[in-house]
Design a protein around this motif. Structure first.
Motif, PDB file in Angstrom:
ATOM      1  N   SER A  27      37.011  25.997  -5.448  1.00  0.00           N
ATOM      2  CA  SER A  27      37.448  24.885  -4.359  1.00  0.00           C
ATOM      3  C   SER A  27      36.294  24.884  -3.161  1.00  0.00           C
ATOM      4  O   SER A  27      35.717  23.507  -2.773  1.00  0.00           O
ATOM      5  CB  SER A  27      38.734  25.162  -3.583  1.00  0.00           C
ATOM      6  OG  SER A  27      38.831  26.273  -2.875  1.00  0.00           O
ATOM      7  N   ALA A  28      35.510  26.006  -2.763  1.00  0.00           N
ATOM      8  CA  ALA A  28      34.683  26.051  -1.926  1.00  0.00           C
ATOM      9  C   ALA A  28      33.269  25.449  -2.415  1.00  0.00           C
ATOM     10  O   ALA A  28      32.724  24.737  -1.705  1.00  0.00           O
ATOM     11  CB  ALA A  28      34.091  27.629  -1.388  1.00  0.00           C
ATOM     12  N   LEU A  29      33.209  25.711  -3.681  1.00  0.00           N
ATOM     13  CA  LEU A  29      32.099  24.883  -4.488  1.00  0.00           C
ATOM     14  C   LEU A  29      32.132  23.418  -4.300  1.00  0.00           C
ATOM     15  O   LEU A  29      31.164  22.835  -4.380  1.00  0.00           O
ATOM     16  CB  LEU A  29      31.996  25.547  -5.738  1.00  0.00           C
ATOM     17  CG  LEU A  29      30.840  25.103  -6.843  1.00  0.00           C
ATOM     18  CD1 LEU A  29      29.344  25.669  -6.128  1.00  0.00           C
ATOM     19  CD2 LEU A  29      30.819  25.762  -8.020  1.00  0.00           C
ATOM     20  N   GLU A  30      33.333  22.917  -4.774  1.00  0.00           N
ATOM     21  CA  GLU A  30      33.596  21.418  -4.643  1.00  0.00           C
ATOM     22  C   GLU A  30      33.283  20.875  -3.264  1.00  0.00           C
ATOM     23  O   GLU A  30      32.611  19.942  -3.065  1.00  0.00           O
ATOM     24  CB  GLU A  30      35.070  21.140  -5.021  1.00  0.00           C
ATOM     25  CG  GLU A  30      35.129  21.395  -6.507  1.00  0.00           C
ATOM     26  CD  GLU A  30      36.738  21.112  -6.867  1.00  0.00           C
ATOM     27  OE1 GLU A  30      37.523  21.123  -5.858  1.00  0.00           O
ATOM     28  OE2 GLU A  30      37.062  20.920  -8.130  1.00  0.00           O
ATOM     29  N   ARG A  31      33.712  21.599  -2.395  1.00  0.00           N
ATOM     30  CA  ARG A  31      33.383  21.156  -0.948  1.00  0.00           C
ATOM     31  C   ARG A  31      31.943  21.072  -0.771  1.00  0.00           C
ATOM     32  O   ARG A  31      31.336  20.163  -0.128  1.00  0.00           O
ATOM     33  CB  ARG A  31      34.020  22.169   0.146  1.00  0.00           C
ATOM     34  CG  ARG A  31      35.658  21.997   0.276  1.00  0.00           C
ATOM     35  CD  ARG A  31      36.301  22.632   1.458  1.00  0.00           C
ATOM     36  NE  ARG A  31      35.759  23.895   1.591  1.00  0.00           N
ATOM     37  CZ  ARG A  31      36.757  24.883   0.985  1.00  0.00           C
ATOM     38  NH1 ARG A  31      37.637  24.482   0.169  1.00  0.00           N
ATOM     39  NH2 ARG A  31      36.153  26.373   1.146  1.00  0.00           N
TER      40      ARG A  31
END
Length: 70
Positions: A27-31
């Motif tokens: 999820s941090a990578l997507e952000r």
């Protein structure tokens, strides 16, 4: 440090990197990449180039080929 010890150390480090499985926060990578969380509806951007008549003509050609081979 001798060449043998140095090579062994590099081999050990390379093996650890190859076989390790780091914890990835997706999820941090997507952000970070700016990827939207929901997928937008698919829109065919080339649909306007093909008319409905062309699709019908292709289907008729297939049935004629089938009749010739039978």
């Amino acid at each position: 440090m001798g060449r043998g010890r140095q090579k062994a150390k590099h081999t050990k480090v390379a093996r650890e990197l190859k076989y390790s499985t780091p914890n990835t926060n997706l999820s941090a990578l997507e952000r970070e990449l700016g990827v939207p969380s929901s997928e937008p509806d698919y829109e065919d951007k080339w649909a306007h180039l093909v008319s409905d008549d062309d699709e019908l003509d292709d289907d008729e050609d297939d049935t004629e080929d089938d009749a010739r081979t039978a």
